[in-house]
Motif scaffolding. Structure first.
Motif, short mmCIF file in Angstrom:
data_model
loop_
_atom_site.label_atom_id
_atom_site.label_comp_id
_atom_site.label_asym_id
_atom_site.label_seq_id
_atom_site.Cartn_x
_atom_site.Cartn_y
_atom_site.Cartn_z
N LYS A 1 14.43 -3.15 4.62
CA LYS A 1 13.09 -2.88 5.14
C LYS A 1 12.71 -1.40 4.97
CE LYS A 1 12.45 -6.69 8.38
NZ LYS A 1 12.24 -7.09 9.78
N TYR A 2 13.68 -0.51 5.05
CA TYR A 2 13.37 0.91 4.88
C TYR A 2 12.73 1.14 3.51
CZ TYR A 2 13.94 6.00 4.93
OH TYR A 2 13.71 7.36 4.90
N GLY A 3 13.39 0.70 2.48
CA GLY A 3 12.85 0.87 1.13
C GLY A 3 11.53 0.15 0.95
N ALA A 4 11.41 -1.05 1.54
CA ALA A 4 10.17 -1.82 1.43
C ALA A 4 9.01 -1.09 2.10
CB ALA A 4 10.36 -3.20 2.04
N TYR A 5 9.25 -0.53 3.28
CA TYR A 5 8.18 0.16 4.01
C TYR A 5 7.72 1.41 3.27
CZ TYR A 5 8.82 -2.81 8.18
OH TYR A 5 8.86 -3.87 9.07
N VAL A 6 8.66 2.14 2.69
CA VAL A 6 8.28 3.31 1.89
C VAL A 6 7.42 2.85 0.71
CG1 VAL A 6 9.13 5.12 0.35
CG2 VAL A 6 10.25 4.73 2.55
N GLN A 7 7.83 1.78 0.06
CA GLN A 7 7.10 1.30 -1.11
C GLN A 7 5.72 0.76 -0.74
OE1 GLN A 7 7.92 1.83 -4.16
NE2 GLN A 7 6.16 0.75 -5.03
N ILE A 8 5.62 0.09 0.40
CA ILE A 8 4.30 -0.41 0.86
C ILE A 8 3.33 0.75 1.05
CG2 ILE A 8 3.11 -1.45 2.84
CD1 ILE A 8 5.57 -3.35 3.09
N LEU A 9 3.81 1.82 1.65
CA LEU A 9 2.95 3.00 1.82
C LEU A 9 2.51 3.56 0.47
CD1 LEU A 9 4.78 4.80 4.76
CD2 LEU A 9 2.51 3.74 4.85
N LYS A 10 3.42 3.61 -0.49
CA LYS A 10 3.08 4.12 -1.82
C LYS A 10 2.08 3.22 -2.52
CE LYS A 10 7.36 6.71 -2.65
NZ LYS A 10 8.60 6.80 -3.46
N GLU A 11 2.20 1.92 -2.32
CA GLU A 11 1.28 0.97 -2.95
C GLU A 11 -0.11 1.01 -2.33
OE1 GLU A 11 4.74 -2.34 -4.09
OE2 GLU A 11 3.33 -2.74 -2.46
N GLU A 12 -0.17 1.23 -1.02
CA GLU A 12 -1.45 1.14 -0.30
C GLU A 12 -2.20 2.46 -0.20
OE1 GLU A 12 -2.91 -1.50 0.44
OE2 GLU A 12 -1.45 -3.08 0.85
N LEU A 13 -1.48 3.55 -0.02
CA LEU A 13 -2.13 4.84 0.23
C LEU A 13 -2.36 5.56 -1.11
CD1 LEU A 13 -1.25 4.07 3.08
CD2 LEU A 13 -0.70 6.44 3.50
N VAL A 14 -3.34 5.07 -1.83
CA VAL A 14 -3.66 5.62 -3.15
C VAL A 14 -5.08 6.19 -3.13
CG1 VAL A 14 -2.09 4.07 -4.36
CG2 VAL A 14 -4.47 3.37 -4.00
N PRO A 15 -5.37 7.14 -4.01
CA PRO A 15 -6.71 7.73 -4.03
C PRO A 15 -7.73 6.82 -4.67
CG PRO A 15 -5.31 8.76 -5.70
CD PRO A 15 -4.44 7.82 -4.94
N ALA A 16 -8.94 6.88 -4.16
CA ALA A 16 -10.06 6.14 -4.74
C ALA A 16 -11.32 6.98 -4.62
CB ALA A 16 -10.26 4.80 -4.03
N MET A 17 -12.17 6.87 -5.61
CA MET A 17 -13.45 7.57 -5.63
C MET A 17 -14.54 6.59 -5.27
SD MET A 17 -15.32 10.28 -6.37
CE MET A 17 -14.35 11.37 -7.38
N GLY A 18 -15.14 6.76 -4.10
CA GLY A 18 -16.22 5.87 -3.70
C GLY A 18 -15.72 4.58 -3.08
N CYS A 19 -16.66 3.72 -2.71
CA CYS A 19 -16.32 2.41 -2.13
C CYS A 19 -15.49 1.62 -3.13
CB CYS A 19 -17.60 1.67 -1.78
SG CYS A 19 -17.31 0.03 -1.08
N THR A 20 -14.43 1.00 -2.68
CA THR A 20 -13.44 0.45 -3.61
C THR A 20 -13.92 -0.78 -4.39
OG1 THR A 20 -12.40 -0.55 -1.66
CG2 THR A 20 -11.34 1.39 -2.61
N GLU A 21 -14.84 -1.58 -3.85
CA GLU A 21 -15.29 -2.75 -4.61
C GLU A 21 -16.12 -2.36 -5.84
OE1 GLU A 21 -13.18 -3.85 -1.75
OE2 GLU A 21 -15.14 -3.26 -0.93
N PRO A 22 -17.15 -1.50 -5.71
CA PRO A 22 -17.83 -1.07 -6.93
C PRO A 22 -16.92 -0.31 -7.88
CG PRO A 22 -18.71 0.09 -4.99
CD PRO A 22 -17.86 -1.04 -4.50
N ILE A 23 -15.93 0.40 -7.35
CA ILE A 23 -15.00 1.12 -8.22
C ILE A 23 -14.10 0.13 -8.96
CG2 ILE A 23 -13.12 2.77 -8.29
CD1 ILE A 23 -15.94 3.95 -7.83
#
Length: 428
Positions: free
Chosen positions: A7-29
């Protein structure tokens, strides 16, 4: 939790997968990303564009300003931005770098190109299909289930890449069912901060910057500024105002990136900015802040796992409850305080509907953060909501499961009705 635990490795990876940069509202992007990728595959600027989109995509793109377009709105504008200025390798920052010449070219493209938009129902909530044509040549790109998940690339009728879409599974991502409140708190308390420092540090920097811009500029209904004028400058108000101001800016054309959570910039800001403000108020150490944000982000993801990326259930509710959990942690709260904060917050505001991305999202964010703060203070004062009070049941994870059921299944028809109201009966 030990580093060698699965779970430790999974939780770190989940954060890396989810906390990513986006420009503007994500659906139009995401739509711009699909359009940019299709242009890349086609190899030339198209003279015809056909866009298929699920109802929830149509709902979330209809009213929001696409950044770096000189305030253009809507599905055709998002596609045009991707086609003219998109860099598909940058994914959700696909239109982060746009010149004035490209903006003028977008406007010309919109005026002189046949762009059709049609509602598609392939049994999934998140579905974008972009087909671009030039003479006899054509290219199609499909994104399904989450914002960067390309499942089909086709050129001139030949399939170049295809992944099977099995319902609303998020293939290729770490298993979110590993998340539960006890383990999330254990992880937040014990994680080597260096393992999350890059993603959390970037969230602090990006989301703080856009919130400040939202307070200083004139964006949408300026909910953040209104809150400060109406309620005064104290920590409870600042926590709400910063999150709202970030949304003010993001929904209304600000060209700064955000760090998202569960596919949403609004949710990323809601579960982070109030926690950052409380950390400043309490003179928390950098390590305490990083641990509190690790907690709040994973609590938000845990709630959204059962609901899905898009729903008629407002995702800010989950993020506001998560912010409450992070704030409780900063005050020294343990499992009981944090669990009751989340349950109380969900009991208060789990009726807010998502009617697309637009200026009023900022006000919903403020209400959700207020619920998170109230949820914590209720427990501090010896008050709580009990199992049997509406959708609240025994145990925080079981209550979260009820929320998932409500948001995914119970509000499915609500989502259809909202889309019909917004864009007409053709989207049924």
């Amino acid at each position: 939790m030990k580093k060698e635990d699965v779970k430790y490795g999974a939780y770190v990876q989940i954060l890396k997968e989810e906390l990513v940069p986006a420009m503007g509202c994500t659906e139009p992007i995401a739509l711009a990303y699909a359009a940019a990728k299709a242009r890349e595959v086609l190899g030339e600027k198209p003279d015809k564009v056909r866009i298929g989109a699920s109802g929830s995509i149509i709902k979330n793109v209809k009213s929001v300003i696409v950044p770096n377009t000189d305030h253009l709105k809507g599905i055709p504008a998002a596609a045009a931005a991707g086609i003219i200025a998109g860099r598909p390798e940058k994914e959700l920052e696909v239109i982060a770098d746009v010149s004035m010449t490209e903006i003028e070219e977008m406007k010309d493209f919109l005026q002189n190109t046949e762009i059709t938009v049609e509602y598609v129902d392939n049994g999934i909530t998140f579905d974008i299909i972009v087909t671009e044509s030039k003479g006899e040549s054509s290219a199609t790109v499909r994104i399904a289930n989450y914002h960067t998940n390309i499942v089909l690339i086709e050129k001139n009728g030949k399939i170049l890449m295809e992944e099977k879409v099995e319902g609303e599974k998020e293939e290729g991502l770490t298993d979110r069912s590993l998340l539960n409140m006890k383990d999330i708190l254990d992880f937040a308390r014990t994680v080597d901060v260096e393992d999350v420092k890059e993603v959390i540090g970037r969230q602090i920097a990006y989301n703080t910057a856009i919130a400040k811009e939202g307070l200083e500029g004139d964006y949408g209904a300026n909910i953040g500024s209104v809150l400060l004028m109406m309620e005064g400058d104290n920590i409870r108000v600042r926590a709400k105002a910063m999150a709202a101001a970030g949304s003010d800016a993001r929904m209304n054309g600000c060209e700064l990136p955000v760090i998202i959570n569960s596919g949403s910039g609004n949710q990323g800001m809601t579960c982070s900015l109030p926690v950052i403000e409380y950390a400043k108020e309490l003179n928390a150490s950098e390590e305490q802040l990083y641990r509190a944000l690790t907690l709040s982000n994973l609590v938000a993801i845990h709630q959204k796992t059962g609901i899905g990326r898009l729903s008629a259930y407002c995702g800010a509710v989950c993020a506001g409850a998560a912010a409450g959990a992070g704030i409780a942690y900063l005050y020294g709260g343990g499992y009981e305080e944090i669990a009751h904060t989340v349950v109380n917050a969900l009991a208060i505001v789990s009726g807010i509907v998502c009617d697309g991305a637009k200026a009023s999202c900022a006000a919903k964010i403020a209400s959700s953060v207020e619920a998170g703060i109230l949820g914590y203070n209720m427990y501090k004062c010896g008050q709580q909501f009990y199992a049997g009070d509406g959708i609240v049941t025994k145990g925080v994870d079981e209550t979260i499961k009820n929320i998932g059921r409500l948001g995914k299944e119970g509000m499915r028809e609500t989502n259809v009705e909202i889309i019909d109201i917004m864009v007409g009966e053709g989207c049924r």
